[in-house]
Design a protein around this motif. Structure first.
Motif, PDB file in Angstrom:
ATOM      1  N   CYS A 152       0.823  -1.207   0.000  1.00  0.00           N
ATOM      2  CA  CYS A 152       0.000   0.000   0.000  1.00  0.00           C
ATOM      3  C   CYS A 152       0.859   1.259   0.000  1.00  0.00           C
ATOM      4  N   THR A 153       0.606   2.135  -0.972  1.00  0.00           N
ATOM      5  CA  THR A 153       1.346   3.401  -1.055  1.00  0.00           C
ATOM      6  C   THR A 153       0.456   4.610  -0.772  1.00  0.00           C
ATOM      7  N   GLY A 154      -0.866   4.431  -0.869  1.00  0.00           N
ATOM      8  CA  GLY A 154      -1.784   5.535  -0.612  1.00  0.00           C
ATOM      9  C   GLY A 154      -2.967   5.084   0.214  1.00  0.00           C
ATOM     10  N   LEU A 155      -3.260   5.801   1.298  1.00  0.00           N
ATOM     11  CA  LEU A 155      -4.304   5.367   2.221  1.00  0.00           C
ATOM     12  C   LEU A 155      -5.095   6.556   2.743  1.00  0.00           C
ATOM     13  N   ILE A 156      -6.409   6.500   2.545  1.00  0.00           N
ATOM     14  CA  ILE A 156      -7.312   7.493   3.112  1.00  0.00           C
ATOM     15  C   ILE A 156      -8.192   6.784   4.127  1.00  0.00           C
ATOM     16  N   LEU A 213       4.056   3.647   2.428  1.00  0.00           N
ATOM     17  CA  LEU A 213       3.119   4.752   2.213  1.00  0.00           C
ATOM     18  C   LEU A 213       3.811   6.013   1.695  1.00  0.00           C
ATOM     19  N   THR A 214       3.249   6.588   0.640  1.00  0.00           N
ATOM     20  CA  THR A 214       3.721   7.882   0.163  1.00  0.00           C
ATOM     21  C   THR A 214       2.685   8.970   0.446  1.00  0.00           C
ATOM     22  N   GLU A 242       8.894   6.469   6.299  1.00  0.00           N
ATOM     23  CA  GLU A 242      10.004   7.273   5.794  1.00  0.00           C
ATOM     24  C   GLU A 242       9.824   7.694   4.332  1.00  0.00           C
ATOM     25  N   HIS A 243       8.917   7.025   3.608  1.00  0.00           N
ATOM     26  CA  HIS A 243       8.674   7.380   2.204  1.00  0.00           C
ATOM     27  C   HIS A 243       7.527   8.374   2.041  1.00  0.00           C
ATOM     28  N   LEU A 244       6.946   8.810   3.145  1.00  0.00           N
ATOM     29  CA  LEU A 244       5.772   9.672   3.094  1.00  0.00           C
ATOM     30  C   LEU A 244       6.078  10.984   2.368  1.00  0.00           C
TER      31      LEU A 244
END
Length: 268
Positions: A86-90, A110-111, A135-137
């Protein structure tokens, strides 16, 4: 010439297509098309972007004839499908501290992340303690500005690619404005729509955040979007201030319904 069927599409191509249909279709439609689509829908690559509205859980329970399913259980279920991809989460309202800890452990890639207002209101101290695990946010949406200073400190320490922040209906005083400038020197996208922010504190941001390409301060209270403001913002490619006004108001009389907020991801 024999007509090709969707179910015969090469597996990796099918996964690539299904990864674009959205979480609601992956849960409620795709699994019931055919066996090959169902199998492809289980691939973690289809679950990189997880975002849903408040009606999806009810639709899910009705579709699968599930009588009881909490927001926490549902969130863990869909996050688990991503298997760490998962890279995007709302997140929806109603998530607990337990779920936030789960996401921190299960979603290291996550970005972008959007947190609802109720989570921050109930557990305002939990977010800063977890930022270091992402850390990739690059983009973060906050439902309120509670504990903002500590959140920004952790972002500055852990997230070296961070570029976008949205705070819904925030109260931006001098401390918050100065912290944004000092701790996020490379920020490019800033959304403060509906905030309480006066001209002085807006000026701090406009003069200090020199890398901004998108600033949204529309529908704010505390400043007039006059020529002086527009001149200060002239270096920003996209500057939105429609609906903002200088108005005296009493904090106790100004109520905002945070349940109506939806985080708009700002892509670079």
């Amino acid at each position: 010439m024999e007509e090709r069927k969707w179910e015969d599409l090469e597996f990796d191509c099918l996964v690539s297509v299904l990864g674009r249909v959205g979480m609601e279709s992956l849960l409620l439609d795709v699994p019931f098309v055919c066996k090959s689509w169902y199998k492809a829908s289980l691939n973690p690559s289809c679950w990189k972007r997880l975002e849903w509205n408040f009606t999806l859980l009810d639709k899910f329970k009705e579709k699968y004839k599930i009588h009881k399913c909490s927001v926490d259980a549902f969130t863990k279920f869909v996050v688990g499908r991503s298997n760490g991809n998962c890279t995007g989460l709302i997140l929806p309202n109603g998530c607990t501290e337990e779920v936030l800890n789960y996401i921190a452990d299960e979603c290291p890639a996550l970005t972008y992340l959007s947190l609802p207002s109720r989570t921050l209101s109930c557990e305002p101290s939990i977010v800063p303690s977890l930022i270091g695990k992402w850390e990739h946010l690059e983009n973060l949406g906050l439902g309120s500005c509670r504990n903002l200073f500590n959140i920004l400190i952790q972002i500055s320490l852990a997230c070296n690619k961070f570029s976008g922040l949205r705070i819904s209906f925030a109260n931006i005083q001098e401390e918050e404005a100065s912290a944004i400038v000092a701790l996020l020197p490379d920020i490019k996208y800033l959304v403060l729509r509906g905030a309480w922010i006066n001209f002085k504190n807006l000026e701090i941001i406009l003069q200090g955040c020199i890398n901004l390409v998108h600033l949204d301060v529309s529908n704010c209270l505390g400043f007039d979007p006059d020529e002086k403001v527009l001149e200060l913002a002239s270096h920003i490619k996209t500057f939105k201030c429609e609906g903002s006004m200088l108005e005296d108001y009493d904090d106790d009389d100004y109520a905002i319904d945070h349940d109506d907020l939806v985080y708009d991801y700002i892509s670079s």
